[in-house]
Design an enzyme around this catalytic site. Structure first.
Site, PDB file in Angstrom:
ATOM      1  N   HIS A  23       0.859  -1.195   0.000  1.00  0.00           N
ATOM      2  CA  HIS A  23       0.000   0.000   0.000  1.00  0.00           C
ATOM      3  C   HIS A  23       0.893   1.243   0.000  1.00  0.00           C
ATOM      4  O   HIS A  23       0.800   2.071   0.906  1.00  0.00           O
ATOM      5  CB  HIS A  23      -0.924   0.045   1.226  1.00  0.00           C
ATOM      6  CG  HIS A  23      -2.159  -0.806   1.093  1.00  0.00           C
ATOM      7  ND1 HIS A  23      -2.927  -1.169   2.164  1.00  0.00           N
ATOM      8  CD2 HIS A  23      -2.766  -1.338   0.020  1.00  0.00           C
ATOM      9  CE1 HIS A  23      -3.943  -1.904   1.758  1.00  0.00           C
ATOM     10  NE2 HIS A  23      -3.862  -2.029   0.454  1.00  0.00           N
ATOM     11  N   HIS A  79     -11.401  -8.817  -6.872  1.00  0.00           N
ATOM     12  CA  HIS A  79     -11.070  -7.539  -6.211  1.00  0.00           C
ATOM     13  C   HIS A  79     -10.209  -6.724  -7.164  1.00  0.00           C
ATOM     14  O   HIS A  79      -9.299  -7.260  -7.798  1.00  0.00           O
ATOM     15  CB  HIS A  79     -10.307  -7.865  -4.915  1.00  0.00           C
ATOM     16  CG  HIS A  79      -9.886  -6.710  -4.094  1.00  0.00           C
ATOM     17  ND1 HIS A  79     -10.527  -5.497  -4.080  1.00  0.00           N
ATOM     18  CD2 HIS A  79      -8.852  -6.578  -3.206  1.00  0.00           C
ATOM     19  CE1 HIS A  79      -9.921  -4.686  -3.226  1.00  0.00           C
ATOM     20  NE2 HIS A  79      -8.898  -5.315  -2.694  1.00  0.00           N
ATOM     21  N   GLU A  81      -8.184  -4.083  -6.513  1.00  0.00           N
ATOM     22  CA  GLU A  81      -6.939  -3.459  -6.066  1.00  0.00           C
ATOM     23  C   GLU A  81      -5.786  -4.064  -6.869  1.00  0.00           C
ATOM     24  O   GLU A  81      -5.783  -5.256  -7.191  1.00  0.00           O
ATOM     25  CB  GLU A  81      -6.747  -3.680  -4.555  1.00  0.00           C
ATOM     26  CG  GLU A  81      -5.895  -2.594  -3.934  1.00  0.00           C
ATOM     27  CD  GLU A  81      -5.909  -2.573  -2.405  1.00  0.00           C
ATOM     28  OE1 GLU A  81      -6.558  -3.441  -1.787  1.00  0.00           O
ATOM     29  OE2 GLU A  81      -5.256  -1.674  -1.839  1.00  0.00           O
ATOM     30  N   ASP A 164      -8.771 -11.203  -0.236  1.00  0.00           N
ATOM     31  CA  ASP A 164      -7.944 -10.681   0.867  1.00  0.00           C
ATOM     32  C   ASP A 164      -8.286 -11.319   2.220  1.00  0.00           C
ATOM     33  O   ASP A 164      -7.405 -11.467   3.078  1.00  0.00           O
ATOM     34  CB  ASP A 164      -8.103  -9.162   0.985  1.00  0.00           C
ATOM     35  CG  ASP A 164      -7.294  -8.407  -0.065  1.00  0.00           C
ATOM     36  OD1 ASP A 164      -6.267  -8.930  -0.524  1.00  0.00           O
ATOM     37  OD2 ASP A 164      -7.700  -7.292  -0.411  1.00  0.00           O
ATOM     38  N   HIS A 225      -3.442 -13.675  -0.597  1.00  0.00           N
ATOM     39  CA  HIS A 225      -2.087 -13.441  -0.083  1.00  0.00           C
ATOM     40  C   HIS A 225      -1.712 -14.570   0.872  1.00  0.00           C
ATOM     41  O   HIS A 225      -2.518 -14.968   1.721  1.00  0.00           O
ATOM     42  CB  HIS A 225      -1.997 -12.145   0.723  1.00  0.00           C
ATOM     43  CG  HIS A 225      -2.272 -10.904  -0.056  1.00  0.00           C
ATOM     44  ND1 HIS A 225      -1.419 -10.422  -1.026  1.00  0.00           N
ATOM     45  CD2 HIS A 225      -3.304 -10.034  -0.011  1.00  0.00           C
ATOM     46  CE1 HIS A 225      -1.916  -9.314  -1.534  1.00  0.00           C
ATOM     47  NE2 HIS A 225      -3.063  -9.053  -0.940  1.00  0.00           N
TER      48      HIS A 225
HETATM   49 FE1  FEO Z   1      -7.163  -5.326  -1.149  1.00  0.00          FE
HETATM   50 FE2  FEO Z   1      -4.706  -7.602  -1.563  1.00  0.00          FE
HETATM   51  O1  FEO Z   1      -5.735  -6.137  -2.017  1.00  0.00           O
END
Ligand code: FEO
Length: 397
Positions: A23, A79, A81, A164, A225
């Site tokens: 981030h 997602h 992102e 996530d 992740h």
């Molecule tokens: Fe909300 Fe792993 O991105």
């Protein structure tokens, strides 16, 4: 690199051993991370999520070793992102007509990121995608942690692709939860929850209970992740339910910064007083200017109370303390107590400022705070020990 999860499911993501900040500079990743992408093969083939933009070319080259790209029938964008959608623009240049399944908010986010009008297929909770002998069932997960977030569940194999949720920033050559150090795994899982999901705890609780009510068997949870939960995946679901319920351990965090050691002396004296009053409570001190803020947030998340200290400077507080208070405010911790302390030379506003910010952030103040003028003398240190004792007793009642 790729590996087989089941005969029909291949991990085709990227393990990022080098990542130390995520981030932007906002989130520390001491153990790296992974961007998990999954290829699900049946009569039709679906690709679930991609990887961060930086690894686009490596990802596509790796994917092509697994399957000719035109044999991919469906792309699932759980997602938007860019750690999960970053390779989409290049992939979609190569297979431009393939449908991209996502939520309505996913279309907005993906268009907002990439300004492309791909062949979007909007899905809602309960919608299914037939792969041949199995189906993907879509589950919207709005605000967990973005408006577009979604999970999907593969029937037959009983796998939840949770994106996530349930993830951890861990790089590992061994990608299953039973193969890694358990202390590291749960440290990264709780850090992820504390720093990313705390503001959405009510939604986490509701979403998990909604999904559990469906009575779907879950043999494996594949997050986007870190490692895959294949050994007792219910354990991380139970942890999330605990963490979402205003979590606190028998712990107090003391977070401060100091200029000439005066506020540090207060912090240590307060800790001594708390420990004298209650031997059972864990007391942890953090000079926030010298500590990793995400690790400190994790410790605050685990604490029943936080004591925040700063000397007064220019009628205000030190910048590292101001920064952590801003972070705390955004995370919206619930059911935690707090108090302020600090040294001052002449005007001495810091304790009032910190107390006010903690109150505005939803903490219950234990008292009006502790101030000490100039460098604490033995009397001031003794007062700080008493201050700690009172807090230890209050929190032990
Ligand atoms: Fe909300 Fe792993 O991105």
């Amino acid at each position: 690199m790729s590996f087989t999860i089941k005969e029909n499911i291949t991990w085709v993501g990227k393990i990022d051993w080098e990542l130390r900040k995520f981030h932007g500079e906002e989130y520390s990743t001491h153990r790296g991370s992974s961007y998990n992408s999954y290829l699900v093969r049946d009569k039709k083939t679906a690709l679930i999520d991609t990887v961060w933009t930086l690894f686009t070319h490596e990802f596509i080259a790796n994917l092509q070793k697994e399957i000719p790209l035109d044999k991919i029938d469906f792309i699932i964008a759980n997602h938007a992102e860019s750690d999960h959608s970053g390779a989409l623009p290049q992939l979609m240049k190569l297979i431009p007509d393939k449908p991209v399944y996502c939520t309505a908010n996913g279309v907005k986010s993906l268009k907002g990121h990439y300004h492309q009008d791909w062949n979007f297929k909007i899905v809602k909770t309960g919608d299914t995608l037939n792969l041949g002998s199995k189906e993907l069932v879509f589950i919207e997960a709005q605000m967990l942690h973005w408006p577009d977030s979604m999970m999907c569940y593969l029937t037959g194999d009983n796998i939840l692709f949770s994106n996530d949720a349930f993830g951890q920033h861990i790089a590992s050559e061994r990608m299953y939860n039973d193969q890694v150090d358990q202390a590291e795994l749960f440290q990264e899982a709780i850090k992820y929850y504390a720093n990313i999901l705390t503001p959405f705890s009510k939604l986490v609780d509701k979403k998990i209970k909604d999904v559990l009510a469906l009575n779907l068997p879950v043999d494996m949870i594949c997050p986007s992740h870190g490692v895959i939960w294949r050994d007792n995946p219910a354990q991380i679901i139970q942890k999330y339910l605990q963490w979402a319920a205003d979590y606190a351990e028998n712990q107090i965090a003391i977070v401060y910064d100091t200029m000439w050691d005066g506020t540090r002396k207060l912090a240590e004296a307060i800790a001594k007083g708390i420990t004298q009053a209650d031997e059972s409570v864990a007391v942890k001190l953090f000079n926030i200017a010298r500590s990793d803020k995400n690790d400190v947030i994790t410790e605050i998340f685990k604490s029943k109370a936080v004591l925040v200290g700063s000397p007064t400077i220019n009628k205000g507080i030190l910048s590292a303390v101001a920064a952590i208070l801003e972070e705390i405010k955004g995370l919206g911790f619930k059911n935690k107590k707090a108090a302020a302390f600090g040294c001052y030379g002449w005007s001495g506003e810091s304790v009032k400022i910190i107390s006010s910010q903690l109150k505005d952030s939803g903490f219950e103040l234990l008292n009006d705070g502790l101030r000490a003028q100039w460098n604490p003398d033995p009397d001031a240190v003794a007062q700080a020990v008493d201050f700690g004792k009172q807090i230890g007793q209050q929190l032990n009642e």
